[in-house]
Design a protein around this motif. Structure first.
Motif, mmCIF file in Angstrom:
data_model
loop_
_atom_site.group_PDB
_atom_site.id
_atom_site.type_symbol
_atom_site.label_atom_id
_atom_site.label_comp_id
_atom_site.label_asym_id
_atom_site.label_seq_id
_atom_site.Cartn_x
_atom_site.Cartn_y
_atom_site.Cartn_z
ATOM 1 N N ASN A 320 -5.537 -5.171 -4.140
ATOM 2 C CA ASN A 320 -5.944 -4.588 -2.856
ATOM 3 C C ASN A 320 -5.004 -5.038 -1.740
ATOM 4 O OD1 ASN A 320 -8.435 -2.855 -2.703
ATOM 5 N ND2 ASN A 320 -9.160 -4.457 -4.078
ATOM 6 N N MET A 321 -4.665 -6.330 -1.750
ATOM 7 C CA MET A 321 -3.762 -6.833 -0.713
ATOM 8 C C MET A 321 -2.374 -6.195 -0.847
ATOM 9 S SD MET A 321 -4.645 -10.853 -0.331
ATOM 10 C CE MET A 321 -6.172 -11.418 0.433
ATOM 11 N N ALA A 322 -1.920 -6.025 -2.096
ATOM 12 C CA ALA A 322 -0.608 -5.401 -2.325
ATOM 13 C C ALA A 322 -0.609 -3.962 -1.828
ATOM 14 C CB ALA A 322 -0.266 -5.447 -3.811
ATOM 15 N N LYS A 323 -1.720 -3.260 -2.110
ATOM 16 C CA LYS A 323 -1.799 -1.865 -1.686
ATOM 17 C C LYS A 323 -1.786 -1.774 -0.155
ATOM 18 C CE LYS A 323 -3.224 2.283 -0.738
ATOM 19 N NZ LYS A 323 -3.593 2.781 0.585
ATOM 20 N N TYR A 324 -2.531 -2.654 0.478
ATOM 21 C CA TYR A 324 -2.560 -2.672 1.947
ATOM 22 C C TYR A 324 -1.153 -2.959 2.482
ATOM 23 C CZ TYR A 324 -3.782 -3.972 6.713
ATOM 24 O OH TYR A 324 -3.854 -4.019 8.076
ATOM 25 N N ALA A 325 -0.549 -4.024 1.980
ATOM 26 C CA ALA A 325 0.754 -4.454 2.501
ATOM 27 C C ALA A 325 1.822 -3.387 2.272
ATOM 28 C CB ALA A 325 1.163 -5.767 1.821
ATOM 29 N N ALA A 326 1.809 -2.792 1.080
ATOM 30 C CA ALA A 326 2.842 -1.796 0.773
ATOM 31 C C ALA A 326 2.629 -0.515 1.584
ATOM 32 C CB ALA A 326 2.832 -1.481 -0.718
ATOM 33 N N GLY A 327 1.369 -0.134 1.790
ATOM 34 C CA GLY A 327 1.089 1.056 2.592
ATOM 35 C C GLY A 327 1.599 0.894 4.020
ATOM 36 N N VAL A 334 9.704 3.868 6.947
ATOM 37 C CA VAL A 334 10.116 5.263 7.136
ATOM 38 C C VAL A 334 10.188 5.579 8.628
ATOM 39 C CG1 VAL A 334 9.454 7.674 6.765
ATOM 40 C CG2 VAL A 334 9.306 6.027 4.882
ATOM 41 N N ASP A 335 9.210 5.124 9.402
ATOM 42 C CA ASP A 335 9.227 5.387 10.844
ATOM 43 C C ASP A 335 10.453 4.731 11.488
ATOM 44 O OD1 ASP A 335 7.803 6.507 13.197
ATOM 45 O OD2 ASP A 335 7.862 4.395 13.823
ATOM 46 N N THR A 336 10.764 3.505 11.084
ATOM 47 C CA THR A 336 11.927 2.799 11.634
ATOM 48 C C THR A 336 13.220 3.514 11.248
ATOM 49 O OG1 THR A 336 10.711 0.725 11.454
ATOM 50 C CG2 THR A 336 13.088 0.548 11.730
ATOM 51 N N ALA A 337 13.280 3.972 9.996
ATOM 52 C CA ALA A 337 14.482 4.683 9.539
ATOM 53 C C ALA A 337 14.702 5.942 10.362
ATOM 54 C CB ALA A 337 14.352 5.019 8.050
ATOM 55 N N VAL A 338 13.630 6.683 10.608
ATOM 56 C CA VAL A 338 13.752 7.900 11.423
ATOM 57 C C VAL A 338 14.298 7.519 12.799
ATOM 58 C CG1 VAL A 338 12.438 9.709 12.608
ATOM 59 C CG2 VAL A 338 11.936 9.167 10.211
ATOM 60 N N THR A 354 11.314 13.591 5.859
ATOM 61 C CA THR A 354 10.597 14.295 4.785
ATOM 62 C C THR A 354 9.531 13.394 4.144
ATOM 63 O OG1 THR A 354 12.557 13.666 3.533
ATOM 64 C CG2 THR A 354 12.323 15.999 4.071
ATOM 65 N N LEU A 355 9.614 12.090 4.408
ATOM 66 C CA LEU A 355 8.642 11.162 3.798
ATOM 67 C C LEU A 355 7.539 10.740 4.761
ATOM 68 C CD1 LEU A 355 11.286 9.043 1.888
ATOM 69 C CD2 LEU A 355 9.427 10.357 0.826
ATOM 70 N N LEU A 356 7.616 11.239 6.013
ATOM 71 C CA LEU A 356 6.628 10.777 7.005
ATOM 72 C C LEU A 356 5.199 11.074 6.572
ATOM 73 C CD1 LEU A 356 8.438 11.686 10.363
ATOM 74 C CD2 LEU A 356 7.717 9.391 9.656
ATOM 75 N N GLY A 357 4.971 12.296 6.103
ATOM 76 C CA GLY A 357 3.613 12.673 5.692
ATOM 77 C C GLY A 357 3.132 11.828 4.524
ATOM 78 N N ALA A 358 4.017 11.618 3.559
ATOM 79 C CA ALA A 358 3.614 10.873 2.349
ATOM 80 C C ALA A 358 3.242 9.438 2.692
ATOM 81 C CB ALA A 358 4.738 10.907 1.322
ATOM 82 N N VAL A 359 4.050 8.777 3.536
ATOM 83 C CA VAL A 359 3.718 7.371 3.813
ATOM 84 C C VAL A 359 2.493 7.263 4.721
ATOM 85 C CG1 VAL A 359 5.998 6.398 3.366
ATOM 86 C CG2 VAL A 359 5.446 7.150 5.701
ATOM 87 N N ARG A 360 2.286 8.281 5.545
ATOM 88 C CA ARG A 360 1.069 8.275 6.374
ATOM 89 C C ARG A 360 -0.161 8.398 5.468
ATOM 90 N NH1 ARG A 360 -2.037 6.868 8.495
ATOM 91 N NH2 ARG A 360 -2.752 6.762 10.648
ATOM 92 N N GLY A 362 -0.328 7.413 2.523
ATOM 93 C CA GLY A 362 -0.449 6.162 1.771
ATOM 94 C C GLY A 362 -1.285 5.100 2.468
ATOM 95 N N ARG A 363 -1.592 5.311 3.750
ATOM 96 C CA ARG A 363 -2.489 4.370 4.438
ATOM 97 C C ARG A 363 -3.941 4.839 4.342
ATOM 98 N NH1 ARG A 363 -0.837 3.832 10.205
ATOM 99 N NH2 ARG A 363 -1.513 1.666 10.243
ATOM 100 N N ILE A 364 -4.127 6.055 3.782
ATOM 101 C CA ILE A 364 -5.483 6.624 3.651
ATOM 102 C C ILE A 364 -5.910 6.662 2.178
ATOM 103 C CG2 ILE A 364 -6.839 8.743 3.948
ATOM 104 C CD1 ILE A 364 -4.842 9.416 6.283
ATOM 105 N N ALA A 365 -4.984 7.052 1.324
ATOM 106 C CA ALA A 365 -5.312 7.297 -0.088
ATOM 107 C C ALA A 365 -4.495 6.365 -0.988
ATOM 108 C CB ALA A 365 -4.992 8.762 -0.446
ATOM 109 N N PRO A 366 -4.952 6.091 -2.172
ATOM 110 C CA PRO A 366 -6.237 6.491 -2.756
ATOM 111 C C PRO A 366 -7.406 5.662 -2.222
ATOM 112 C CG PRO A 366 -4.928 5.257 -4.339
ATOM 113 C CD PRO A 366 -4.081 5.408 -3.128
ATOM 114 N N VAL A 367 -7.110 4.607 -1.495
ATOM 115 C CA VAL A 367 -8.186 3.880 -0.816
ATOM 116 C C VAL A 367 -7.643 3.562 0.566
ATOM 117 C CG1 VAL A 367 -7.410 1.683 -1.848
ATOM 118 C CG2 VAL A 367 -9.680 1.819 -0.862
ATOM 119 N N SER A 368 -8.473 3.739 1.584
ATOM 120 C CA SER A 368 -7.962 3.593 2.951
ATOM 121 C C SER A 368 -7.770 2.119 3.307
ATOM 122 C CB SER A 368 -8.928 4.238 3.944
ATOM 123 O OG SER A 368 -10.095 3.448 4.023
#
Ligand SMILES: Cc1cc2nc3c(=O)[nH]c(=O)nc-3n(C[C@H](O)[C@H](O)[C@H](O)COP(=O)(O)OP(=O)(O)OC[C@H]3O[C@@H](n4cnc5c(N)ncnc54)[C@H](O)[C@@H]3O)c2cc1C
Length: 387
Positions: A320-327, A334-338, A354-360, A362-368
């Motif tokens: 869970n912590m890894a998922k939070y941290a990686a999300g 991605v935001d910094t790169a843009v 092109t990755l903005l939507g996907a990483v966004r 990633g903070r909601i799914a599969p668990v917020s």
């Protein structure tokens, strides 16, 4: 604890990286924009054994663990190909089948998942229940020897690419009170199962669907496991692999974005002879994002190591912590790169916006992120449940 991968895992990382780079982000985006799937990449990854690394050898897999599958997820994402169906099919569905399916179900499904010729997607989310799976309304009723399934699911990924959906339902006699889940392997062409594609603001070749189950008639052996008692442990069995592999995908995406941005800022000059990367206002945000991604990778490694050692409870906290941290790290990277790419950051050509939507997502799914914070507050910090 060791920070080194085994020689075999090092080789796997190099080989998957090479495969991912042969396809690359422009391939991924072209497929997404033309409404196609990454069929060639999936098939090649399957042929090379990368989709079945975590599946036991007797069912055609590589006999490795979730560490190996996390390597595959991370390296394909780091090459610009973040494939969500890796999380759904080999991570969730294959683990659930392997740990709680019947021998007949394992024999029927795992070889196809291992070589990539089959995909099984996963349907738990419902419009009314949302994050609270205790409110699941999809009901399974006995029908002679078999079952009738009715309900609705939403945001289900990859239904158009899969042979089966692993549907989480509740049995009729537990339709109120505490959830006793039951999982069913539902063929995607089953009578009574219909789908409609959701329009998502994510550049991805993988699609999300609303699913309608209208008295879907299923044989007795569609129930996952030997009996209804398999449902709850089967549901939990998928959680750690899901958290760890989706985190790996996020970390890989973060690495990809930082690499694209660093290449650009190390060469772009707009003030005399200095590169923009020589300005700390540009390099520090990138360096900060790189630190966050690396910290997330460390937690992913810990979670995967604990999981592969059979220490499921500890892996649950770390996962869970890894998922939070990686999300969070992927979204930041991605935001910094843009930002550091300036106008180029918003073009398709430079391949980061092109990755903005996907990483966004990633903070909601599969668990917020909020549900993970709830978990940490309750199970690590000993706080009362707030909901
Ligand atoms: C790209 C994508 C792919 C997906 N693929 C799949 C899939 O293949 N299969 C599948 O089953 N589902 C899938 N989902 C669904 C996903 O798992 C859910 O969107 C997610 O679990 C959140 O549920 P929800 O959307 O109903 O949000 P809600 O539960 O309605 O929550 C809305 C917001 O409120 C917050 N919130 C809710 N309850 C609490 C609480 N108690 N405390 C604090 N905050 C709270 C949430 O964190 C969230 O920010 C996918 C979603 C996306 C975006």
């Amino acid at each position: 604890m060791t920070f080194d991968l085994t020689p075999e895992q090092d080789q796997l990382r190099d080989a998957v990286r090479a495969l991912g780079r042969r396809y690359g982000h422009s391939y991924f985006v072209a497929k997404a924009k033309s409404g196609e799937h990454t069929t060639e990449l999936w098939a090649e990854a399957g042929r090379l054994g990368y989709l079945g690394v975590n599946i036991p050898t007797e069912y055609g897999g590589g006999g490795g663990g979730i560490t190996d599958l996390a390597i595959v997820c991370e390296e394909l994402a780091a090459a610009g190909c973040p494939l969500l169906l890796l999380v759904v099919s080999p991570a969730i569905a294959a683990t659930v089948l392997n740990r709680h399916g019947t021998e007949e179900q394992r024999k029927r499904h795992l070889p196809g998942l291992a070589d990539g010729s089959q995909k099984i997607v996963f349907a738990i989310t419902e419009p009314e229940a949302g994050s609270n799976f205790h409110r699941l309304g999809t009901v399974a009723r006995r029908d002679g020897d078999g079952w009738l399934l009715s309900g609705r699911k939403c945001y289900i990924s990859g239904v158009d690419e899969a042979g089966h959906v692993l549907v989480v339902a509740r049995t009729e006699d537990s339709s109120t009170g505490k959830l006793k889940p039951a999982l069913f392997l539902v063929p995607t062409d089953a009578a009574g199962l219909t789908r409609s594609k959701l329009d998502m603001e994510i550049v991805s070749p993988e699609n999300q669907f609303l699913l309608y189950l209208d008295d879907v008639r299923l044989p007795a052996d569609a129930l996952l496991g030997e009996s209804l008692d398999a449902g709850l442990p089967a549901l939990f069995a998928g959680l750690n692999p899901e958290r760890i592999t989706v985190a790996a995908m996020g970390a890989g995406t973060g690495r990809y974005a930082i690499e694209r941005a660093s290449e650009y800022t190390a060469t772009r000059k707009v003030w005399g002879g200095r590169t923009i990367g020589s300005h700390q206002g540009v390099s520090h945000p990138l360096a900060h994002a790189a630190v966050q991604v690396e910290l997330a990778r460390l937690m992913i490694q810990k979670a995967a190591t604990l999981y592969d050692a059979g220490r499921d409870l500890e892996a649950g906290v770390a996962g869970n912590m890894a998922k939070y941290a990686a999300g969070e790290a992927a979204a930041l990277a991605v935001d910094t790169a843009v930002q550091v790419l300036g106008g180029a950051g918003m073009t398709t050509e430079y391949g980061v916006a092109t990755l903005l939507g996907a990483v966004r997502a990633g903070r909601i799914a599969p668990v917020s992120r909020e549900m993970i914070l709830n978990f940490v507050a309750q199970h690590v910090l000993g706080q009362d449940k707030s909901y």
